[in-house]
Design an enzyme around this catalytic site. Structure first.
Site, short mmCIF file in Angstrom:
data_model
loop_
_atom_site.label_atom_id
_atom_site.label_comp_id
_atom_site.label_asym_id
_atom_site.label_seq_id
_atom_site.Cartn_x
_atom_site.Cartn_y
_atom_site.Cartn_z
N ASP A 35 15.86 64.77 64.22
CA ASP A 35 15.70 66.07 63.59
C ASP A 35 16.03 67.31 64.41
O ASP A 35 15.17 67.59 65.24
CB ASP A 35 14.37 66.34 63.03
N ASP A 219 20.85 71.58 60.97
CA ASP A 219 19.57 70.96 60.92
C ASP A 219 19.75 69.42 60.40
O ASP A 219 19.72 69.14 59.21
CB ASP A 219 18.55 71.87 60.31
N1 5HQ Z 1 13.00 68.61 58.32
C1 5HQ Z 1 11.84 67.94 58.98
C2 5HQ Z 1 11.59 66.92 57.98
C3 5HQ Z 1 12.05 65.52 57.97
C4 5HQ Z 1 11.64 64.68 56.95
C5 5HQ Z 1 10.69 65.22 56.17
C6 5HQ Z 1 10.12 64.36 55.17
C7 5HQ Z 1 10.51 62.92 54.82
C8 5HQ Z 1 9.85 62.67 53.75
C9 5HQ Z 1 8.74 63.50 53.56
O1 5HQ Z 1 9.15 64.47 54.35
N2 5HQ Z 1 9.86 66.37 56.14
C10 5HQ Z 1 10.27 67.28 57.00
#
Ligand code: 5HQ
EC number: 3.4.23.-
Length: 330
Positions: A35, A219
Site C-alpha cells: 500500500d 495509492d
Molecule cells: N488503503 C489502505 C487499505 C487497504 C485495504 C483495506 C481493506 C481491505 C479490506 C478491508 O479494508 N483498507 C484500507
C-alpha cells in the site's frame, strides 16, 4: 539486491491486491496488501482475538527464533475507507520476492476493524509510503522499502497491477520487459508522506485533452480513482442513465451502458484507462445497476490515483533524492 513478487487480485473486481511475503524463522508466509498510501507494516497475528480472525493467515512471533518484542511500542491506524487496526510491535526477518530485510518492524494486530475481519484473503498491509507516516510510538519505524534501500541495485520499486489478472511488484530494478517506450517521470512532493504528484490533465473518451494540473496521491492500496467533481461530472455526462446516488455513495449507471475511456496525463505522456476498468462492479450480485470506478474526491480532501488508474500503466516509485514517480505504457 532485487526482489520480484506477484500482485494477486483478492476478488473478481480487483478490490485489492495481495503479495506473498515471509516473516520469521522458519518463514511464515502471509498474503499482504502492498500500500503506497500508508507506511505501517501490520499483520494478523497470534495476538489478534480469534473472534476477529476469519480465515486469515497469522504471524506468530513465539514460533519465530528471530522475533524480538519492540518493548513499549504500540501503533494505531485509521484508513480513508474507515477501516483500521492497532497493536504491538516485533522485529523479525521479512522477505518479499527473495529480498530480505533483517529486523523489519512487524506490527502485530491486537484489534482489527470488521472490514478487515471480513476480507479473509488479506492478512495485513505493507506500507510503502514515506516513513514519516508510520504510526508506531514512542519511536516511529521504517518501511520495508526504506530498510531495503541500502542493499537495492537501484533505489526504486515498481507496480505492474493488472485488470482481473495477477501482476507484480519489483524492488531494486526496472524491468524493461514490462513496458514499451520510455518511462515519463514527474516530481513527487514527499510531505506529509504520500507519493504526491500532479497529473498534467485529462480527456473523456475521444474528447479534447484538458491541460490542467491535478494534484493527488498514487495509492496502490485504494481501489478506485477519485478526482475533482467537475471532471467526474463531465465524464458521467457521457453515460446514458448515470446518476450520482446518495444511496450508493457515488456515481452509478446501467451495467449495459457504453462507457467512455478516461485518459490522464503525466507531463507530456498520455495514459488511457479502458472503459471496462471504470465499469467497476454491480451494486449487488443480481443488479443491473453498476458502480463506477471513477468517483468524486470532494469528500476526501485529496485526489487519489488508485488501482483503477495505476493498472493502466507501469509505475516506477523512485526513492531517489528528490523522489519522483514514473509512468510507462504497457
Ligand atoms: N488503503 C489502505 C487499505 C487497504 C485495504 C483495506 C481493506 C481491505 C479490506 C478491508 O479494508 N483498507 C484500507
Amino acid at each position: 539486491d532485487t526482489g520480484s513478487a506477484a500482485a494477486v487480485p483478492i476478488n473478481e473486481v480487483d478490490i485489492a491486491y495481495v503479495t506473498p511475503v515471509t516473516v520469521g524463522t522458519p518463514p511464515q508466509t502471509l498474503m499482504l496488501d502492498l500500500d503506497t498510501g500508508s507506511s505501517d507494516l501490520w499483520v494478523f497475528s497470534s495476538l489478534t482475538p480469534s473472534s476477529q480472525v476469519r480465515g486469515q493467515e497469522i504471524y506468530s512471533p513465539a514460533k519465530s527464533s528471530t522475533s524480538k518484542l519492540l518493548s513499549g511500542h504500540t501503533w494505531s491506524i485509521r484508513y480513508g475507507d474507515g477501516s483500521g487496526s492497532r497493536g504491538t510491535v516485533y522485529t523479525d526477518n521479512f522477505t518479499i520476492g527473495g529480498l530480505e530485510v533483517e529486523s523489519q518492524a512487524v506490527q502485530t494486530a491486537q484489534e482489527v476493524s470488521s472490514s478487515f475481519t471480513q476480507e479473509q484473503s488479506l492478512d495485513g498491509l505493507v506500507g510503502l509510503g514515506f516513513s514519516t507516516l508510520n504510526t508506531v510510538r514512542p519511536s516511529s519505524q521504517l518501511t520495508f522499502f526504506d530498510n531495503a534501500r541500502p542493499k537495492l541495485d537501484e533505489e526504486v520499486f515498481t507496480a505492474d497491477l493488472k485488470y482481473h489478472a495477477t501482476g507484480s511488484y519489483d524492488f531494486g530494478f526496472i524491468d524493461r520487459a514490462k513496458y514499451t517506450g520510455n518511462i515519463t517521470y514527474t516530481p513527487v512532493q514527499q510531505s506529509p508522506g504520500y507519493w504526491t504528484h500532479s497529473l498534467s490533465g485529462y480527456a473523456v473518451g475521444s474528447g479534447a485533452f484538458q491541460s490542467t494540473q491535478i494534484q493527488g496521491i498514487s495509492d496502490t492500496g485504494t481501489t478506485l480513482l477519485y478526482l475533482p467533481t467537475a471532471i467526474v461530472t463531465a465524464y458521467y455526462r457521457q453515460v446514458q442513465g448515470a446518476q450520482n446516488s446518495q444511496y450508493y455513495g457515488g456515481y452509478v449507471f446501467p451495467c449495459s451502458s457504453t462507457l467512455p475511456t478516461f485518459t490522464f496525463g503525466i507531463e507530456g505522456a498520455r495514459f488511457t484507462i479502458p472503459a471496462s476498468y471504470i465499469n467497476y462492479t454491480r451494486i449487488s450480485p443480481t443488479s443491473s445497476t453498476c458502480y463506477g470506478g471513477l468517483q468524486s474526491s470532494s469528500g476526501l480532501g485529496i485526489n487519489i490515483f488508485g488501482d483503477v488508474a495505476l493498472k493502466a500503466a507501469f509505475v516506477v516509485f523512485s526513492g531517489t533524492n528528490p523522489p519522483r514517480i514514473g509512468f510507462g505504457t504497457k
